[in-house]
Design an enzyme around this catalytic site. Structure first.
Site, mmCIF file in Angstrom:
data_model
loop_
_atom_site.group_PDB
_atom_site.id
_atom_site.type_symbol
_atom_site.label_atom_id
_atom_site.label_comp_id
_atom_site.label_asym_id
_atom_site.label_seq_id
_atom_site.Cartn_x
_atom_site.Cartn_y
_atom_site.Cartn_z
ATOM 1 N N SER A 52 4.699 -48.174 4.294
ATOM 2 C CA SER A 52 3.810 -47.821 5.398
ATOM 3 C C SER A 52 2.357 -47.754 4.929
ATOM 4 C CB SER A 52 4.241 -46.481 5.998
ATOM 5 O OG SER A 52 4.456 -45.526 4.973
ATOM 6 N N GLU A 86 -1.491 -45.886 5.857
ATOM 7 C CA GLU A 86 -2.151 -44.787 6.588
ATOM 8 C C GLU A 86 -3.604 -45.137 6.904
ATOM 9 O OE1 GLU A 86 -1.360 -40.737 5.260
ATOM 10 O OE2 GLU A 86 -3.516 -40.371 5.335
ATOM 11 N N THR A 130 -4.181 -40.357 10.764
ATOM 12 C CA THR A 130 -4.439 -38.945 10.469
ATOM 13 C C THR A 130 -5.016 -38.203 11.683
ATOM 14 O OG1 THR A 130 -6.637 -39.384 9.622
ATOM 15 C CG2 THR A 130 -4.829 -39.409 8.011
ATOM 16 N N ARG A 144 0.153 -28.757 8.116
ATOM 17 C CA ARG A 144 -0.620 -27.560 8.405
ATOM 18 C C ARG A 144 -2.079 -27.939 8.621
ATOM 19 N NH1 ARG A 144 -2.508 -23.420 3.862
ATOM 20 N NH2 ARG A 144 -3.891 -25.204 3.592
ATOM 21 N N GLY A 145 -2.626 -28.799 7.721
ATOM 22 C CA GLY A 145 -4.051 -29.132 7.780
ATOM 23 C C GLY A 145 -4.868 -28.099 7.030
ATOM 24 N N ASP A 146 -6.155 -28.335 6.954
ATOM 25 C CA ASP A 146 -7.076 -27.411 6.281
ATOM 26 C C ASP A 146 -8.195 -27.090 7.248
ATOM 27 O OD1 ASP A 146 -5.976 -27.312 3.586
ATOM 28 O OD2 ASP A 146 -6.473 -29.439 3.521
ATOM 29 N N TYR A 206 4.227 -32.372 -2.493
ATOM 30 C CA TYR A 206 3.213 -32.317 -3.546
ATOM 31 C C TYR A 206 3.846 -32.328 -4.936
ATOM 32 C CZ TYR A 206 0.419 -31.131 0.477
ATOM 33 O OH TYR A 206 -0.190 -31.184 1.698
ATOM 34 N N ASP A 262 6.128 -23.195 -4.356
ATOM 35 C CA ASP A 262 5.726 -24.366 -3.576
ATOM 36 C C ASP A 262 6.956 -25.207 -3.224
ATOM 37 O OD1 ASP A 262 3.410 -25.533 -2.399
ATOM 38 O OD2 ASP A 262 3.527 -27.185 -3.819
ATOM 39 N N LYS A 282 10.316 -26.535 5.039
ATOM 40 C CA LYS A 282 9.930 -27.554 6.030
ATOM 41 C C LYS A 282 11.112 -28.468 6.328
ATOM 42 C CE LYS A 282 6.046 -28.970 3.748
ATOM 43 N NZ LYS A 282 4.684 -29.492 3.529
ATOM 44 N N GLN A 337 1.563 -36.337 -1.532
ATOM 45 C CA GLN A 337 0.161 -36.456 -1.921
ATOM 46 C C GLN A 337 0.100 -37.545 -2.984
ATOM 47 O OE1 GLN A 337 -2.875 -36.558 -1.425
ATOM 48 N NE2 GLN A 337 -3.147 -34.369 -1.029
ATOM 49 N N GLN A 392 -15.905 -41.119 -5.564
ATOM 50 C CA GLN A 392 -15.286 -40.603 -4.331
ATOM 51 C C GLN A 392 -13.876 -40.083 -4.652
ATOM 52 O OE1 GLN A 392 -14.028 -43.631 -1.586
ATOM 53 N NE2 GLN A 392 -14.891 -42.549 0.159
ATOM 54 N N PHE A 451 -12.491 -36.186 -4.326
ATOM 55 C CA PHE A 451 -11.369 -35.910 -3.431
ATOM 56 C C PHE A 451 -10.189 -35.318 -4.216
ATOM 57 C CE2 PHE A 451 -8.031 -37.506 -0.403
ATOM 58 C CZ PHE A 451 -8.336 -36.569 0.564
ATOM 59 N N HIS A 489 3.904 -45.335 0.560
ATOM 60 C CA HIS A 489 2.992 -45.085 1.692
ATOM 61 C C HIS A 489 1.570 -45.232 1.134
ATOM 62 C CE1 HIS A 489 1.567 -43.087 5.413
ATOM 63 N NE2 HIS A 489 0.731 -42.416 4.626
HETATM 64 P P1 FAD Z 1 2.194 -26.387 4.182
HETATM 65 O O1 FAD Z 1 3.447 -27.092 3.904
HETATM 66 O O2 FAD Z 1 2.171 -25.373 5.260
HETATM 67 O O3 FAD Z 1 1.708 -25.724 2.806
HETATM 68 C C1 FAD Z 1 0.386 -25.228 2.642
HETATM 69 C C2 FAD Z 1 0.369 -24.147 1.566
HETATM 70 O O4 FAD Z 1 1.028 -22.985 2.071
HETATM 71 C C3 FAD Z 1 1.118 -24.522 0.263
HETATM 72 O O5 FAD Z 1 0.412 -23.963 -0.813
HETATM 73 C C4 FAD Z 1 2.480 -23.859 0.440
HETATM 74 O O6 FAD Z 1 3.087 -23.560 -0.823
HETATM 75 C C5 FAD Z 1 2.099 -22.608 1.209
HETATM 76 N N1 FAD Z 1 3.182 -22.118 2.078
HETATM 77 C C6 FAD Z 1 3.955 -22.831 2.906
HETATM 78 N N2 FAD Z 1 4.830 -22.037 3.557
HETATM 79 C C7 FAD Z 1 4.593 -20.781 3.133
HETATM 80 C C8 FAD Z 1 5.155 -19.506 3.427
HETATM 81 N N3 FAD Z 1 6.144 -19.361 4.317
HETATM 82 N N4 FAD Z 1 4.641 -18.405 2.799
HETATM 83 C C9 FAD Z 1 3.602 -18.536 1.898
HETATM 84 N N5 FAD Z 1 3.033 -19.717 1.580
HETATM 85 C C10 FAD Z 1 3.528 -20.823 2.189
HETATM 86 N N6 FAD Z 1 -4.573 -33.014 6.648
HETATM 87 C C11 FAD Z 1 -5.106 -33.141 7.880
HETATM 88 O O7 FAD Z 1 -5.913 -32.293 8.283
HETATM 89 N N7 FAD Z 1 -4.782 -34.173 8.704
HETATM 90 C C12 FAD Z 1 -3.899 -35.128 8.338
HETATM 91 O O8 FAD Z 1 -3.620 -36.042 9.097
HETATM 92 C C13 FAD Z 1 -3.292 -35.031 7.043
HETATM 93 N N8 FAD Z 1 -2.367 -35.911 6.627
HETATM 94 C C14 FAD Z 1 -1.733 -35.734 5.424
HETATM 95 C C15 FAD Z 1 -0.706 -36.609 5.059
HETATM 96 C C16 FAD Z 1 -0.044 -36.438 3.856
HETATM 97 C C17 FAD Z 1 1.077 -37.389 3.509
HETATM 98 C C18 FAD Z 1 -0.423 -35.409 2.963
HETATM 99 C C19 FAD Z 1 0.279 -35.242 1.633
HETATM 100 C C20 FAD Z 1 -1.436 -34.533 3.311
HETATM 101 C C21 FAD Z 1 -2.102 -34.675 4.553
HETATM 102 N N9 FAD Z 1 -3.100 -33.792 4.968
HETATM 103 C C22 FAD Z 1 -3.672 -33.921 6.218
HETATM 104 C C23 FAD Z 1 -3.553 -32.721 4.081
HETATM 105 C C24 FAD Z 1 -2.785 -31.408 4.338
HETATM 106 O O9 FAD Z 1 -3.033 -30.957 5.637
HETATM 107 C C25 FAD Z 1 -3.274 -30.394 3.303
HETATM 108 O O10 FAD Z 1 -2.787 -30.748 2.031
HETATM 109 C C26 FAD Z 1 -2.967 -28.933 3.633
HETATM 110 O O11 FAD Z 1 -3.670 -28.112 2.688
HETATM 111 C C27 FAD Z 1 -1.503 -28.543 3.535
HETATM 112 O O12 FAD Z 1 -0.767 -29.069 4.542
HETATM 113 P P2 FAD Z 1 0.846 -28.970 4.497
HETATM 114 O O13 FAD Z 1 1.322 -29.557 5.740
HETATM 115 O O14 FAD Z 1 1.345 -29.517 3.218
HETATM 116 O O15 FAD Z 1 0.996 -27.375 4.505
#
Ligand code: FAD
Length: 283
Positions: free
Chosen positions: A12, A14, A45, A103-105, A141, A154, A161, A172, A208, A212, A262
Site C-alpha cells: 500500500s 500512503e 492521513t 489517536r493522533g497528536d 511501533y 507499549d 488495540k 511506524q 527533513q 521528523f 506500506h
Molecule cells: P495509541 O495507540 O493510543 O498510543 C499512544 C501512546 O499512548 C503510546 O505511548 C501508548 O503506549 C500509550 N497508551 C495507549 N493506551 C494506553 C493506556 N490504556 N494507558 C496508558 N497509555 C496508553 N497521526 C495523525 O495525526 N494522523 C494520521 O493520519 C496518522 N497516521 C499514522 C499512520 C501510521 C501507520 C502510524 C504508525 C502513525 C500515524 N500517525 C498519524 C501518528 C500517530 O497518531 C502518533 O504516533 C500518535 O502519537 C499515536 O497514535 P496511536 O494511534 O499509535 O496511539
C-alpha cells in the site's frame, strides 16, 4: 517468524491530503503513476482534531474514482464521540469499509484531549458503531512509541488495540529490521497474530527525515546518519544511497516473512515506485 504465503501480502501507499489546487493535481499524477503498480490500497492521513476531515474524504473519493481501493485515516484526540460518529456515518455512506484508526497528536499549545484518550478507545467505538462491516488498521511501533513508559507497557497497549477489534497494523517507519523481527516475535509470544505490515519511509531529504525521526521516535542508525550527513547538499548521492538502503531493508523484511509493505510516499511517486520495481513486487 511466521512466513506468510507471498500471495497474501499487502502492498500500500500512503498520501496526505493536499491543500492547494496545484497539490491536488500533483497528487492525481502520483496516483496515476503508483496506481499502475496495482497496490492493494492507498491510505490518506487525517489531521489532528479533524483539521483535514473534508480533505481526507475528498482525497479518498478521488482515489476511489480513479479505480483504486482507498482507506482514510481517522484520529481521535481532541474530538468528541458525536463528531467521530458523524465522520463514520459519512465514510459509511460513501462505501468506505477500510480505515486506519489512530489517536493522533495534539498540535503544540492545544490541551483539550476530547472524549477519546487512546486509539484503542477509537477502535472500540468504530466497532460499536459499524460492527464487523469494516476493516480496521492500527499503528504499531517496533522501536516503541516516544511517549511510552516502557517497551513492555507499549506492547500491552498495542495488544489492547487488537483486542478492541483491529484487524491488522501498519508500523511506524524504521531502518533497523531487527527491531521489527523482535517486535513480531514479542507480539506472537503475547498471542497477537494479526498481520503487522512494515511502514517504509524512502530517504529523499536527510534534514527533513532527521527532524521528523526525532519527533516520532524512529531511529536512524549511526552508520546511515553519518553517510547521509557526509553527502551534505549532494541530493543525488543522498537519493542513490537512500534507495540502496531502503531497498535492502524491504528485501530483508520480505525474505523474513513480512506480510507486505506500506510506503510513506509524502505524495511522491518516484522513490516508492523505484524501490517497488527494484524489489520486483508483483502485487
Ligand atoms: P495509541 O495507540 O493510543 O498510543 C499512544 C501512546 O499512548 C503510546 O505511548 C501508548 O503506549 C500509550 N497508551 C495507549 N493506551 C494506553 C493506556 N490504556 N494507558 C496508558 N497509555 C496508553 N497521526 C495523525 O495525526 N494522523 C494520521 O493520519 C496518522 N497516521 C499514522 C499512520 C501510521 C501507520 C502510524 C504508525 C502513525 C500515524 N500517525 C498519524 C501518528 C500517530 O497518531 C502518533 O504516533 C500518535 O502519537 C499515536 O497514535 P496511536 O494511534 O499509535 O496511539
Amino acid at each position: 517468524m511466521d512466513i506468510r504465503p507471498i500471495q497474501q501480502r499487502k502492498y500500500s501507499f500512503e498520501f496526505f491530503p493536499p491543500k492547494t489546487e496545484e497539490g491536488i493535481e500533483r497528487l492525481n499524477a502520483t496516483t496515476l503513476q503508483l496506481g499502475q503498480l496495482s497496490p492493494h490500497f492507498f491510505s490518506v492521513t487525517y489531521g489532528a482534531g479533524g483539521s483535514t476531515r473534508d480533505r481526507t474524504l475528498e482525497t479518498v473519493l478521488t482515489i476511489k474514482n480513479m479505480g483504486h481501493a482507498a482507506a482514510p485515516h481517522l484520529s481521535c484526540i481532541g474530538t468528541t464521540r458525536a463528531s467521530v460518529r458523524e465522520t463514520l456515518a459519512n465514510y459509511s455512506q460513501q462505501g468506505i469499509r477500510h480505515m486506519v484508526a489512530l489517536r493522533g497528536d495534539l498540535p503544540s499549545g492545544m490541551v483539550a484531549a476530547g472524549e477519546f484518550r487512546y486509539a484503542s478507545d477509537l477502535v472500540a467505538f468504530i466497532r460499536e458503531e459499524l460492527g464487523e462491516d469494516i476493516s480496521i488498521e492500527v499503528a504499531a511501533y517496533p522501536e516503541y512509541h516516544p511517549q511510552c513508559g516502557s517497551a513492555q507497557q507499549d506492547l500491552l497497549h498495542f495488544k489492547r488495540k487488537i483486542e478492541a477489534g483491529a484487524n491488522s497494523a501498519i508500523t511506524q517507519y524504521f531502518y533497523n529490521a531487527d527491531a521489527y523481527f523482535r517486535f513480531i516475535d514479542d507480539c506472537t509470544a503475547m498471542g497477537i497474530y494479526v498481520p503487522i505490515v512494515p511502514g517504509i519511509m524512502p530517504i529523499n531529504n536527510y534534514f527533513q527525515l532527521a527532524r521528523f525521526s526525532e519527533i516520532c521516535g524512529a531511529e536512524i542508525p549511526r552508520w546511515i546518519r553519518l553517510r547521509l550527513e557526509g553527502y551534505r547538499d549532494d541530493i543525488a548521492s543522498i537519493r542513490a544511497f537512500g534507495l540502496d538502503i531502503v531497498t535492502d531493508l524491504c528485501d530483508r523484511l520480505l525474505q523474513h516473512g513480512a506480510p507486505g509493505l506500506h510506503f510513506y510516499t509524502l505524495n511522491q511517486a518516484g522513490p516508492s515506485s523505484t524501490i517497488w520495481q527494484r524489489l520486483g513486487i508483483q502485487a
